[in-house]
Scaffold this active site. Structure first.
Site, PDB file in Angstrom:
ATOM      1  NE  ARG A  52     -23.618   5.504 -35.398  1.00  0.00           N
ATOM      2  CZ  ARG A  52     -24.459   5.217 -36.411  1.00  0.00           C
ATOM      3  NH1 ARG A  52     -25.701   4.832 -36.162  1.00  0.00           N
ATOM      4  NH2 ARG A  52     -24.048   5.316 -37.655  1.00  0.00           N
ATOM      5  CE1 TYR A 104     -31.806  12.493 -10.843  1.00  0.00           C
ATOM      6  CE2 TYR A 104     -31.981  12.061 -13.199  1.00  0.00           C
ATOM      7  CZ  TYR A 104     -31.239  12.456 -12.106  1.00  0.00           C
ATOM      8  OH  TYR A 104     -29.919  12.806 -12.266  1.00  0.00           O
ATOM      9  CG  ASP A 176     -36.607   5.457 -13.288  1.00  0.00           C
ATOM     10  OD1 ASP A 176     -35.900   4.524 -12.877  1.00  0.00           O
ATOM     11  OD2 ASP A 176     -36.197   6.632 -13.364  1.00  0.00           O
ATOM     12  CE  LYS A 201     -28.069   6.740 -10.106  1.00  0.00           C
ATOM     13  NZ  LYS A 201     -28.162   7.094 -11.511  1.00  0.00           N
TER      14      LYS A 201
END
Length: 391
Positions: A52, A104, A176, A201
């Site tokens: 982590r 978004y 973004d 994406k």
């Protein structure tokens, strides 16, 4: 990175940066599927202790991601929304954050349904208008978050001018960059402090990984994001990190083909009587065509306009029947992959946005968002034509 590597082209660096050959001689970065790492003593603090906090596969990916945006730092997350949450978690009650109004739907939901009780003042504004941006600044404004191009109306914000304005007042700028991707736009080079990607994406490009990333040049923001990433623990798995490293190797060739296909499809749509509106930054009819030509550039400096197209079908066409006629174009959310996808923002990605707000923005029930893939462009046009004419 050495000066020699700095002079390499984007496509070459995409393949090699972070992908070091280890002591085994493996030509491909290995996957370290481990949650913890053996330490030489109780007092030691090695580079890798617990996955982590960091792992070799994740480190390789983050070095590679930083290269894509010419960033000092990069942070991988389990999703684009995890990355967005990390940005907003930097702020405390009483802080003011500006956000592009046509953002978004997931970000809208995060701010209005999840973070709305945290007493951070989130304000949605028209970031295409520099006067509105300037007049919206308050004494407690700490960040402006731009989505450019926006989803799904492909509105643009002038990153360079907004960054200059904000930095005069010591306000951070995050962007973004999911809709253009690093091949077509590099916001840090235009003055932004933080770049966010849903790496699901364009960076993944194969619709098989859920992940996100932040690329950062601001030291103070990087320090906060390091703590949030470590503490929150929303990291991609080593296998997903490895898949992203694999995918980035083909980023340039994939995206070049997608952009080329989109340009041809846009011209066909723009001359189709059954299409009432085409939104694409590469069309001269787009009200921000000049800004797109200046702001969107390939790594070699050539103007590019992306592979995302929004178009509105005539009301005589039933979009559900239209969708059932499609075969190689898949009805699905997401974008940026080698496989072409089509969606209806009104009922899908922006379903959580109130009807009146969608109407105000221009997101209508017949507006479709088309993510152009790398299939042969003639096949894509033929399928669209068939679906429109057999309704």
């Amino acid at each position: 990175m050495s000066n020699k590597k700095n002079k390499l082209h984007f496509s070459t660096k995409s393949i090699h940066v972070g992908n070091k050959i280890d002591e085994t001689g493996a030509a491909v970065t290995p996957i370290h599927l481990t949650s913890t790492f053996r330490q030489p003593s109780f007092e030691s603090s090695e580079k890798y202790v617990y996955s982590r906090v960091g792992s070799p596969t994740l480190s390789a990916l983050e070095e590679n991601l930083a290269m894509l945006e010419n960033a000092k730092y990069a942070y991988a997350f389990a999703s684009g929304m995890a990355a967005m949450t990390a940005i907003f978690m930097m702020f405390k009650p009483g802080d003011h954050v500006l956000i592009s109004r046509n953002v978004y739907g997931g970000v809208f939901r995060l701010v209005t349904k999840v973070l709305n009780d945290n007493k951070v003042d989130f304000e949605f504004i028209d970031t295409t208008n520099l006067d509105i941006v300037s007049s919206s600044i308050k004494e407690n404004t700490k960040l402006i978050h731009l989505e450019t191009p926006s989803n799904p109306l492909l509105e643009l914000a002038d990153i360079e001018k907004i960054s200059d304005l904000m930095h005069e007042k010591n306000i951070l700028v995050s962007v973004d960059n999911t809709f253009m991707g690093s091949y077509g736009q590099r916001p840090l080079d235009l003055g932004a402090d933080i770049v966010m990607h849903s790496t699901t994406k364009f960076i993944s490009g194969h619709s098989d990984v859920l992940s996100g990333a932040l690329m950062v040049n601001n030291d103070s923001a990087a320090e906060k994001i390091t703590l949030i990433q470590n503490t929150g623990g929303a990291l991609p798995s080593p296998f997903d990190a490895w898949l992203l490293l694999r995918s980035i190797k083909t980023l340039s060739v994939r995206v070049e083909r997608q952009f080329e296909n989109a340009g041809k499809i846009v011209q066909w749509l723009d001359n189709n009587p059954k299409v009432t509106r085409v939104i694409y930054p590469g069309l001269k009819s787009h009200k921000q065509f000049d800004l797109a030509t200046k702001q969107h550039a390939s790594p070699d400096g050539n103007p590019v306009y992306g592979s995302m197209i929004s178009f509105e079908l005539d009301k005589s066409i039933d979009i559900n029947i239209f969708a059932k006629k499609l075969s190689i174009i898949t009805l699905a959310e997401s974008l940026g992959g080698v496989k072409s996808l089509i969606s209806c923002p009104y009922s899908m990605t922006h379903a959580s946005v109130p009807h009146d707000e969608k109407t105000t923005l221009g997101i209508t029930p017949n507006l479709l968002r088309f993510s152009v893939g790398i299939e042969h462009v003639d096949d894509l046009i033929s399928e669209l034509d068939f679906a429109m004419n057999h309704n």
